[in-house]
Design a protein around this motif. Structure first.
Motif, PDB file in Angstrom:
ATOM      1  N   TYR A 348       0.840  -1.187   0.000  1.00 24.39           N
ATOM      2  CA  TYR A 348       0.000   0.000   0.000  1.00 24.39           C
ATOM      3  C   TYR A 348       0.877   1.239   0.000  1.00 24.39           C
ATOM      4  O   TYR A 348       2.117   1.154   0.122  1.00 24.39           O
ATOM      5  CB  TYR A 348      -0.936  -0.006   1.207  1.00 24.39           C
ATOM      6  CG  TYR A 348      -0.228  -0.098   2.545  1.00 24.39           C
ATOM      7  CD1 TYR A 348       0.180   1.042   3.227  1.00 24.39           C
ATOM      8  CD2 TYR A 348       0.028  -1.337   3.127  1.00 24.39           C
ATOM      9  CE1 TYR A 348       0.843   0.961   4.446  1.00 24.39           C
ATOM     10  CE2 TYR A 348       0.683  -1.440   4.346  1.00 24.39           C
ATOM     11  CZ  TYR A 348       1.095  -0.282   4.991  1.00 24.39           C
ATOM     12  OH  TYR A 348       1.746  -0.364   6.202  1.00 24.39           O
ATOM     13  N   ASN A 349       0.267   2.388  -0.142  1.00 29.33           N
ATOM     14  CA  ASN A 349       0.993   3.647  -0.183  1.00 29.33           C
ATOM     15  C   ASN A 349       1.512   3.973   1.216  1.00 29.33           C
ATOM     16  O   ASN A 349       0.853   4.608   2.007  1.00 29.33           O
ATOM     17  CB  ASN A 349       0.076   4.766  -0.681  1.00 29.33           C
ATOM     18  CG  ASN A 349       0.814   6.074  -0.880  1.00 29.33           C
ATOM     19  OD1 ASN A 349       2.033   6.126  -0.798  1.00 29.33           O
ATOM     20  ND2 ASN A 349       0.067   7.138  -1.134  1.00 29.33           N
ATOM     21  N   GLY A 350       2.704   3.476   1.501  1.00 29.30           N
ATOM     22  CA  GLY A 350       3.289   3.699   2.815  1.00 29.30           C
ATOM     23  C   GLY A 350       3.918   2.470   3.410  1.00 29.30           C
ATOM     24  O   GLY A 350       4.628   2.565   4.421  1.00 29.30           O
ATOM     25  N   GLY A 351       3.696   1.301   2.814  1.00 26.64           N
ATOM     26  CA  GLY A 351       4.280   0.100   3.397  1.00 26.64           C
ATOM     27  C   GLY A 351       3.807  -1.162   2.708  1.00 26.64           C
ATOM     28  O   GLY A 351       3.208  -1.124   1.631  1.00 26.64           O
ATOM     29  N   GLY A 352       4.095  -2.278   3.341  1.00 27.60           N
ATOM     30  CA  GLY A 352       3.693  -3.556   2.776  1.00 27.60           C
ATOM     31  C   GLY A 352       4.109  -4.688   3.686  1.00 27.60           C
ATOM     32  O   GLY A 352       4.625  -4.489   4.793  1.00 27.60           O
ATOM     33  N   LEU A 353       3.884  -5.899   3.222  1.00 27.25           N
ATOM     34  CA  LEU A 353       4.263  -7.104   3.951  1.00 27.25           C
ATOM     35  C   LEU A 353       4.936  -8.073   3.000  1.00 27.25           C
ATOM     36  O   LEU A 353       4.534  -8.210   1.842  1.00 27.25           O
ATOM     37  CB  LEU A 353       3.032  -7.790   4.565  1.00 27.25           C
ATOM     38  CG  LEU A 353       2.425  -7.211   5.838  1.00 27.25           C
ATOM     39  CD1 LEU A 353       1.125  -7.924   6.169  1.00 27.25           C
ATOM     40  CD2 LEU A 353       3.403  -7.337   7.002  1.00 27.25           C
ATOM     41  N   PHE A 354       5.961  -8.745   3.488  1.00 28.33           N
ATOM     42  CA  PHE A 354       6.525  -9.897   2.790  1.00 28.33           C
ATOM     43  C   PHE A 354       6.128 -11.123   3.591  1.00 28.33           C
ATOM     44  O   PHE A 354       6.311 -11.170   4.817  1.00 28.33           O
ATOM     45  CB  PHE A 354       8.048  -9.802   2.698  1.00 28.33           C
ATOM     46  CG  PHE A 354       8.653 -10.846   1.797  1.00 28.33           C
ATOM     47  CD1 PHE A 354       8.888 -10.557   0.468  1.00 28.33           C
ATOM     48  CD2 PHE A 354       8.970 -12.109   2.276  1.00 28.33           C
ATOM     49  CE1 PHE A 354       9.444 -11.508  -0.369  1.00 28.33           C
ATOM     50  CE2 PHE A 354       9.506 -13.078   1.446  1.00 28.33           C
ATOM     51  CZ  PHE A 354       9.751 -12.779   0.110  1.00 28.33           C
ATOM     52  N   ASN A 355       5.562 -12.135   2.910  1.00 29.07           N
ATOM     53  CA  ASN A 355       4.993 -13.292   3.596  1.00 29.07           C
ATOM     54  C   ASN A 355       5.677 -14.586   3.187  1.00 29.07           C
ATOM     55  O   ASN A 355       5.971 -14.803   2.002  1.00 29.07           O
ATOM     56  CB  ASN A 355       3.500 -13.415   3.278  1.00 29.07           C
ATOM     57  CG  ASN A 355       2.726 -12.192   3.699  1.00 29.07           C
ATOM     58  OD1 ASN A 355       2.861 -11.718   4.814  1.00 29.07           O
ATOM     59  ND2 ASN A 355       1.905 -11.672   2.797  1.00 29.07           N
ATOM     60  N   ILE A 356       5.898 -15.435   4.156  1.00 27.85           N
ATOM     61  CA  ILE A 356       6.351 -16.802   3.920  1.00 27.85           C
ATOM     62  C   ILE A 356       5.354 -17.718   4.616  1.00 27.85           C
ATOM     63  O   ILE A 356       5.124 -17.583   5.821  1.00 27.85           O
ATOM     64  CB  ILE A 356       7.763 -17.039   4.480  1.00 27.85           C
ATOM     65  CG1 ILE A 356       8.757 -16.053   3.859  1.00 27.85           C
ATOM     66  CG2 ILE A 356       8.209 -18.481   4.230  1.00 27.85           C
ATOM     67  CD1 ILE A 356      10.124 -16.066   4.523  1.00 27.85           C
ATOM     68  N   SER A 357       4.746 -18.616   3.853  1.00 23.23           N
ATOM     69  CA  SER A 357       3.713 -19.497   4.415  1.00 23.23           C
ATOM     70  C   SER A 357       4.116 -20.944   4.187  1.00 23.23           C
ATOM     71  O   SER A 357       4.502 -21.323   3.078  1.00 23.23           O
ATOM     72  CB  SER A 357       2.355 -19.230   3.759  1.00 23.23           C
ATOM     73  OG  SER A 357       1.953 -17.899   3.994  1.00 23.23           O
ATOM     74  N   VAL A 358       3.992 -21.747   5.231  1.00 26.27           N
ATOM     75  CA  VAL A 358       4.393 -23.151   5.174  1.00 26.27           C
ATOM     76  C   VAL A 358       3.222 -24.016   5.618  1.00 26.27           C
ATOM     77  O   VAL A 358       2.641 -23.791   6.681  1.00 26.27           O
ATOM     78  CB  VAL A 358       5.620 -23.432   6.078  1.00 26.27           C
ATOM     79  CG1 VAL A 358       6.083 -24.877   5.887  1.00 26.27           C
ATOM     80  CG2 VAL A 358       6.751 -22.457   5.792  1.00 26.27           C
TER      81      VAL A 358
END
Length: 952
Positions: A348-358
């Protein structure tokens, strides 16, 4: 019925989505038009023009004289993030309200009815920072569709009565997802994010958040929100039609220039997603289903500005790779995991997430900290190695190929996606940006990796057995949170290596059969062991193709035990090929091996250059001397848990599954499969494999960029590798519901909503009956939705659709409701059916003819790409239409249905006492069926007592 190992499918699908979001650059062709140059694929025959209206509306026009559907989408730069703190769900509620009447079209069903009458479809969605509206329609009716669509953004009515009613629809939508595992986990996460961050808000809305209050009417808030945020300055419009670009521009300017353009504040979010003391953190979320998963979420800066270098591409590819030496392969070898995905998520405008799913095994759940340790070991390995120019060049080559040979998608998906992209990228790069990779900046990868660290992680363990001490208010999710740490010094792991060079990247893109005339597939071999159809593509002219095969044997249909063994065999073969399949997928190749009601289905598709390598690997995987006992145990457990979770599916989905089980002789229920799998061992699967192959016959279609000899080589390779013996291929059978009789069945679900499904079977499987039932479904689907959902507010999930089982026509009406009982649902359906003929008569013959033509247009729709064309041919082969005239025959019979003929058919078949029906419902304490239907009782006994339609 096609069944597939859930974890493997989820993992692969997730990674495909990630791959498609990543970018590379190809040599594009520039389409120069007034208003801007748009870089497009050399394989793209459409014309484009970008422009900005005086009110600030960004517009992309697409002229495609060959399109079967015109389409339009408008994306508004406002979403749930902008909801007022005291009106959670307002953006979503507003999305609902725009469909319910405007100044020029005040009737709430006007837009939907017009779209439906002209073979169209429509929808919308509200996301975190945008709302997307879209529709498609027969090309000659685009102007009328735009007339109605444009008024959403100029003068919606927000009629008081429908404001009150539509609250119930939003509430129904909320209630229908109360047991959705994703929604429940998200609800738990919302409790732990920064309360000042918009992610902490409830985005759906319900009767409490949208209630009228003293001196605060929700309609007033709707109007205020609309006037504040729905500005042309934050909108982007995409229109695709057969018209020329100047004609499309005139259509747009005359309708959308009226959209107001008040100044809109920046939507940048400056507060952090998590407060300082929250990370690193550990959450435990108790699931309703028997699932086991581990996720690691890392707050990162927004990656939007890096679309030319895409550092998240390389980090996601390394961590999510499934080939030899990958993190996933290591976790599987340790017996800890079934699947894994990695990549940038929310941005989003201002940040984000990096995801690892197992996706975890039972051992993985018990030793989840070892999985976390392995993840950070993989991260550290990548930090040591970094991204080099070789990796960059390979990824750029892959994206070059994808862009160069890009195929058409459906018009409605094209416009919806591009409307969102038009706000993210320069107009000239709106088509090419998702493939662009022309700036080599390894330092950006290093920078991103600093955020993928133990001290910046929110780790979430989800299963039925976790320890919890909190409960969320909205979705009643049991969860817990505590600070955590301990992985800062994990080091590296020599078993986890960097991805190797990809041997599946195509090198030969030459097109065959340049002088061949377009023709239907021909059966070129027909013997006891196999039948081979071959077709040389002349329509799409790309270096791709599809090899589809079905290995059929009546032995596969004899019992649920045999079905389970085939399912396990396909899953074991698929699992054993992971080191091949993942790099092949990245290179634009795919394969599928799955169990069906008739045997095994095989598919190899994509760029034809390296397909022989992949097909041979697939066949070797099916014929391995043995498989890992540990992997067998874990795969068997995955199937067992998946079938045990069936009762947690949404009620409407359970009813549709139960309908198929009731109608098809060799359709096994989850309970039957569960009972059968308990005693099956690996040796049983290996023994049955040879038994099945020795008795199986093959049907194969080779369609695309192939020579006839290549098609023969594929068939011979498959038959000889698997030692197919030929034999009785068995039949597909569909229950003939007895005349003068109605049946009912109650289906157990684990959900608070009630649901009811009414299925009316045609009286024959001929073209005449299929045409009449198809016209009936086309006529009633929009008014059925309008009556039971919009007017009566029975539920969010309401639809009436044709239900064709193999060749047998039928009509299916379905409602899922948080408030109405099954008896109320059934009586409402029957009342609608009884009065529908009068409604059609009021609208008259002209309206009937429009709807009939809309159905013809839908059936006649041409395929958008090679894969769709191959699929059309393959389905006709499977149903025995060797002449490939099914579509033409059906169209001619639909066109022959006359107004009075249909009225007579409908009154005879639907008015008065219905017959040949099956009513399915969720459990109810007390229920009296107005249909006077006979309880079906044992499904096995019911199917054994009926007559059947038989198909090859």
């Amino acid at each position: 019925m096609v069944l597939k190992l859930p974890a493997a499918v989820v993992s692969r699908c997730t990674l495909i989505i990630i791959a498609l979001l990543l970018t590379a650059c190809g040599d594009g062709i520039k389409s120069s038009e007034r208003g801007g140059e748009v870089i497009k694929s050399p394989n793209d025959g459409r014309d484009y023009r970008s422009l900005v209206l005086d009110n600030g509306l960004k517009v992309l026009l697409i002229s495609d004289p060959q399109t079967d559907k015109s389409a339009a989408a408008l994306d508004v730069g406002v979403g749930s993030a902008q909801d007022p703190a005291d009106r959670e769900g307002l953006a979503h509620f507003l999305e609902h309200m725009l469909f319910l009447g405007t100044d020029n079209y005040p009737e709430p069903e006007a837009y939907q009815a017009y779209i439906s009458a002209h073979s169209g479809s429509h929808n919308a969605y509200t996301a975190f920072e945008n709302t997307n509206y879209f529709f498609d329609i027969e090309p000659e009716y685009l102007a009328g569709g735009l007339d109605r669509f444009s008024r959403f953004f100029v003068a919606p009515l927000f009629t008081e009565a429908y404001v009150e009613r539509e609250k119930n629809a939003v509430y129904s939508e909320y209630k229908s997802k109360l047991k959705n595992e994703y929604r429940r986990s998200l609800d738990a996460l919302r409790q732990e994010v920064n309360p000042a961050h918009p992610m902490a808000k409830f985005s759906v809305g319900n009767l409490q958040t949208l209630a009228d209050r003293d001196d605060d009417k929700v309609r007033d808030d709707l109007l205020a929100f609309y006037n504040k945020h729905y500005s042309a300055e934050v909108m982007s419009l995409v229109v695709l039609g057969r018209e020329s670009l100047p004609e499309l521009e005139q259509m747009v300017r005359s309708r959308f220039a009226e959209i107001p353009s008040p100044e809109v504040a920046s939507n940048e979010i400056t507060v952090p997603l998590f407060e300082v003391d929250k990370l690193p953190g550990f959450m435990q979320v108790k699931s309703l289903k028997d699932v086991r998963s581990l996720s690691l979420a890392f707050p990162i800066p927004s990656q939007r500005q890096f679309y030319r270098s895409k550092p998240a591409l390389f980090v996601g590819d390394m961590l999510g790779h499934e080939g030899e030496g990958s993190l996933l392969e290591y976790l599987k070898q340790q017996g800890l995991a079934e699947g894994l995905s990695a990549g940038a998520g929310l941005d989003y405008n201002g940040g984000g997430l990096f995801n690892i799913s197992v996706s975890l095994t039972a051992k993985g759940e018990a030793n989840w900290s070892q999985v976390v340790e392995a993840v950070f070991q993989a991260v550290n390995r990548f930090k040591q190695h970094g991204m080099n120019e070789q990796m960059f060049a390979q990824q750029r080559q892959l994206m070059d190929i994808r862009f160069r040979y890009q195929e058409k998608a459906a018009a409605i998906h094209t416009v919806s996606g591009l409307a969102g992209q038009l706000k993210k990228y320069p107009a000239s790069e709106v088509l090419s940006a998702p493939y662009m990779l022309d700036v080599y900046k390894p330092e950006l990868v290093e920078q991103l990796l600093t955020f993928i660290s133990p001290d910046n992680a929110m780790i979430t363990l989800t299963s039925r057995t976790v320890n919890t001490d909190k409960v969320t208010e909205l979705y009643h999710t049991d969860y817990s949170y505590q600070p955590t740490g301990g992985w800062a010094q994990v080091g590296t792991n020599s078993a986890i290596t960097m991805p190797a060079a990809n041997d599946f990247i195509a090198e030969d893109f030459s097109l065959l059969n340049d002088k061949a005339e377009a023709q239907l597939p021909q059966k070129i071999i027909d013997n006891q062991r196999y039948q081979l159809w071959y077709g040389a593509d002349q329509q799409f002219r790309i270096p791709k193709g599809e090899v589809r095969a079905t290995l059929r044997s009546d032995d596969a249909q004899q019992s649920a035990d045999h079905a389970v063994k085939l399912l396990l065999l396909t899953a074991l073969a698929d699992d054993s090929l992971n080191s091949f399949s993942y790099p092949a997928m990245l290179a634009g190749l795919e394969f599928d091996v799955s169990a069906t009601t008739r045997g095994l289905s095989l598919k190899v598709a994509g760029y034809t250059d390296k397909q022989p390598l992949l097909l041979k690997a697939l066949l070797d995987g099916l014929q391995q001397p043995t498989y890992s006992q540990t992997r067998f145990n874990n795969i068997k457990d995955e199937f067992r848990r998946g079938w045990a979770n069936a009762d947690y599916q949404p009620p409407y989905g359970r009813l549709v599954t139960a309908l198929n089980e009731s109608l098809m002789l060799h359709y096994w229920s989850e309970k039957q499969l569960l009972a059968a799998i308990e005693s099956v061992e690996l040796t049983d699967v290996l023994t049955y494999r040879q038994q099945f192959f020795s008795q199986a016959a093959m049907e194969m279609l080779v369609y695309g960029n192939y020579s006839e000899q290549q098609a023969k080589d594929f068939a011979e390779l498959t038959v000889s590798s698997l030692s197919l013996g030929g034999g009785n291929p068995g039949e597909n059978t569909v229950v003939v519901l007895p005349a003068e009789k109605n049946w009912s069945r109650t289906v157990a679900v684990n959900h608070n909503d009630a649901a009811g499904l009414l299925y009316v079977q045609g009286r024959s499987d001929g073209y005449d009956e299929r045409a009449l039932m198809g016209v009936t479904a086309q006529l009633l689907k929009a008014p059925f939705y309008s009556s039971l959902r919009t007017e009566q507010q029975l539920g969010y999930i309401v639809y009436g659709v044709p239900k064709v089982t193999l060749k047998v026509p039928g009509l299916m009406l379905l409602v899922q409701s948080p408030t109405a009982s099954p008896e109320k649902i059934e009586s409402s359906m029957l009342a609608f059916i009884a009065g529908f003929a009068e409604q059609v008569e009021i609208e008259g013959e002209e309206a009937f003819i429009r709807q009939r033509q809309a159905l013809v247009a839908a059936v006649a729709k041409e395929p958008e790409n090679l894969s769709q064309q191959s699929g059309i041919y393959w389905r006709q082969i499977a149903l025995g239409y060797d002449d490939f005239e099914m579509r033409e025959q059906l169209i001619s019979h639909i066109e022959a249905v006359e107004y009075q003929q249909w009225l007579s058919f409908y009154r005879q078949r639907f008015v008065g006492q219905l017959d040949r029906t099956l009513w399915l419902q969720t459990e109810s304490p007390a229920f009296t069926s107005p249909l006077q239907a006979v309880p079906l009782g044992s499904v096995v006994e019911f199917k054994a007592q009926q007559q059947y339609y038989h198909y090859k």
